[in-house]
Design a protein around this motif. Structure first.
Motif, PDB file in Angstrom:
ATOM      1  N   ASN A   8       0.232  -0.225   5.006  1.00  0.00           N
ATOM      2  CA  ASN A   8       1.535   0.433   4.904  1.00  0.00           C
ATOM      3  C   ASN A   8       2.566  -0.642   4.593  1.00  0.00           C
ATOM      4  O   ASN A   8       2.687  -1.609   5.346  1.00  0.00           O
ATOM      5  CB  ASN A   8       1.915   1.141   6.201  1.00  0.00           C
ATOM      6  CG  ASN A   8       1.183   2.445   6.385  1.00  0.00           C
ATOM      7  OD1 ASN A   8       0.377   2.853   5.548  1.00  0.00           O
ATOM      8  ND2 ASN A   8       1.442   3.102   7.493  1.00  0.00           N
ATOM      9  N   SER A   9       3.287  -0.453   3.489  1.00  0.00           N
ATOM     10  CA  SER A   9       4.308  -1.433   3.133  1.00  0.00           C
ATOM     11  C   SER A   9       5.534  -1.250   4.014  1.00  0.00           C
ATOM     12  O   SER A   9       5.748  -0.164   4.572  1.00  0.00           O
ATOM     13  CB  SER A   9       4.702  -1.295   1.653  1.00  0.00           C
ATOM     14  OG  SER A   9       5.626  -0.250   1.483  1.00  0.00           O
ATOM     15  N   LYS A  10       6.327  -2.287   4.092  1.00  0.00           N
ATOM     16  CA  LYS A  10       7.565  -2.202   4.868  1.00  0.00           C
ATOM     17  C   LYS A  10       8.525  -1.178   4.287  1.00  0.00           C
ATOM     18  O   LYS A  10       9.393  -0.682   4.983  1.00  0.00           O
ATOM     19  CB  LYS A  10       8.235  -3.578   4.944  1.00  0.00           C
ATOM     20  CG  LYS A  10       7.453  -4.524   5.812  1.00  0.00           C
ATOM     21  CD  LYS A  10       8.191  -5.808   6.091  1.00  0.00           C
ATOM     22  CE  LYS A  10       7.267  -6.653   6.955  1.00  0.00           C
ATOM     23  NZ  LYS A  10       7.894  -7.501   7.869  1.00  0.00           N
ATOM     24  N   ASN A  11       8.353  -0.836   3.007  1.00  0.00           N
ATOM     25  CA  ASN A  11       9.225   0.137   2.351  1.00  0.00           C
ATOM     26  C   ASN A  11       8.674   1.561   2.390  1.00  0.00           C
ATOM     27  O   ASN A  11       9.279   2.467   1.838  1.00  0.00           O
ATOM     28  CB  ASN A  11       9.503  -0.272   0.902  1.00  0.00           C
ATOM     29  CG  ASN A  11      10.402  -1.482   0.826  1.00  0.00           C
ATOM     30  OD1 ASN A  11      11.278  -1.667   1.667  1.00  0.00           O
ATOM     31  ND2 ASN A  11      10.185  -2.313  -0.169  1.00  0.00           N
ATOM     32  N   GLY A  12       7.510   1.767   3.004  1.00  0.00           N
ATOM     33  CA  GLY A  12       6.998   3.120   3.182  1.00  0.00           C
ATOM     34  C   GLY A  12       5.806   3.523   2.341  1.00  0.00           C
ATOM     35  O   GLY A  12       5.261   4.617   2.526  1.00  0.00           O
ATOM     36  N   ALA A  13       5.369   2.685   1.418  1.00  0.00           N
ATOM     37  CA  ALA A  13       4.181   3.031   0.623  1.00  0.00           C
ATOM     38  C   ALA A  13       2.934   2.908   1.493  1.00  0.00           C
ATOM     39  O   ALA A  13       2.796   1.960   2.274  1.00  0.00           O
ATOM     40  CB  ALA A  13       4.062   2.118  -0.589  1.00  0.00           C
ATOM     41  N   GLU A  14       2.052   3.882   1.372  1.00  0.00           N
ATOM     42  CA  GLU A  14       0.765   3.858   2.072  1.00  0.00           C
ATOM     43  C   GLU A  14      -0.302   3.625   1.013  1.00  0.00           C
ATOM     44  O   GLU A  14      -0.499   4.457   0.125  1.00  0.00           O
ATOM     45  CB  GLU A  14       0.549   5.172   2.811  1.00  0.00           C
ATOM     46  CG  GLU A  14       1.592   5.389   3.892  1.00  0.00           C
ATOM     47  CD  GLU A  14       1.516   6.769   4.549  1.00  0.00           C
ATOM     48  OE1 GLU A  14       0.586   7.544   4.243  1.00  0.00           O
ATOM     49  OE2 GLU A  14       2.423   7.066   5.353  1.00  0.00           O
ATOM     50  N   LEU A  15      -0.980   2.482   1.106  1.00  0.00           N
ATOM     51  CA  LEU A  15      -1.916   2.068   0.069  1.00  0.00           C
ATOM     52  C   LEU A  15      -3.339   1.988   0.585  1.00  0.00           C
ATOM     53  O   LEU A  15      -3.576   1.631   1.739  1.00  0.00           O
ATOM     54  CB  LEU A  15      -1.513   0.694  -0.475  1.00  0.00           C
ATOM     55  CG  LEU A  15      -0.089   0.558  -1.002  1.00  0.00           C
ATOM     56  CD1 LEU A  15       0.205  -0.892  -1.364  1.00  0.00           C
ATOM     57  CD2 LEU A  15       0.121   1.452  -2.204  1.00  0.00           C
TER      58      LEU A  15
END
Length: 171
Positions: free
Chosen positions: A84-91
């Protein structure tokens, strides 16, 4: 006298409210050649059932973090990582097709669930030749599993990429 009443109801149009997400650019976690998801030899990835993204056919067996964020899962077989990126993307980075069957052989994980990572940090190493020689496809999808939260997901890369090259733009 018989009276009949007809009731009509008009349902309000269903609206799906998107979670607030911050636009961001995902960098390549792998050195190699990009492959459209539609060309991946696995229907789940090719159909974008898990989300939108791009795949990379690796030149080398190193996976770097495409974002600053938190490791949400390292599969016990080490063939897939969630971030999970700090900006909200779930990869999801899924190394190869059907490589779960290798039960971790040929994979070395350098991270664990819950760990904070920085863009460019080494996450996993894998034996490209060893895995390929056992008959497995090492094409590696990079999927935005919360694609529905974005208005636009643009694949930026076409051709050869290096770790750090921009590959997906999220808006």
């Amino acid at each position: 006298m018989v009276s009949s009443a007809t009731a009509t109801t008009t349902a309000a149009p269903e609206t799906v409210e998107k979670e607030k997400v911050t636009p961001e650019t995902i960098i390549s976690p792998i050195k190699g050649s990009t492959v459209p998801l539609s060309d991946v030899k696995d229907d789940v990835f090719a159909s974008e059932a898990l989300g939108k993204g791009v795949a990379i056919l690796p030149d080398e067996g190193k996976v770097y973090s495409p974002v600053d964020g938190t490791i949400t899962v390292v599969f016990p077989t080490k063939h897939a990582i969630g971030i999970n990126s700090k900006n909200g993307a779930e990869l999801l980075i899924h190394i190869g097709m059907d490589t779960v069957q290798l039960e971790g052989k040929g994979f070395t994980s350098h991270v664990e669930q819950g760990q904070e990572v920085h863009q460019g940090e080494l996450l996993t190493e894998f034996d490209v030749d060893g895995i390929t020689n056992q008959g497995y496809d090492v094409t590696t999808p990079i999927i935005v599993t919360n694609s529905k939260n974005y208005n636009d997901i643009d694949v930026l890369a076409d051709g050869h990429v290096e770790p750090g090259d921009s590959i997906i733009d999220l808006k």
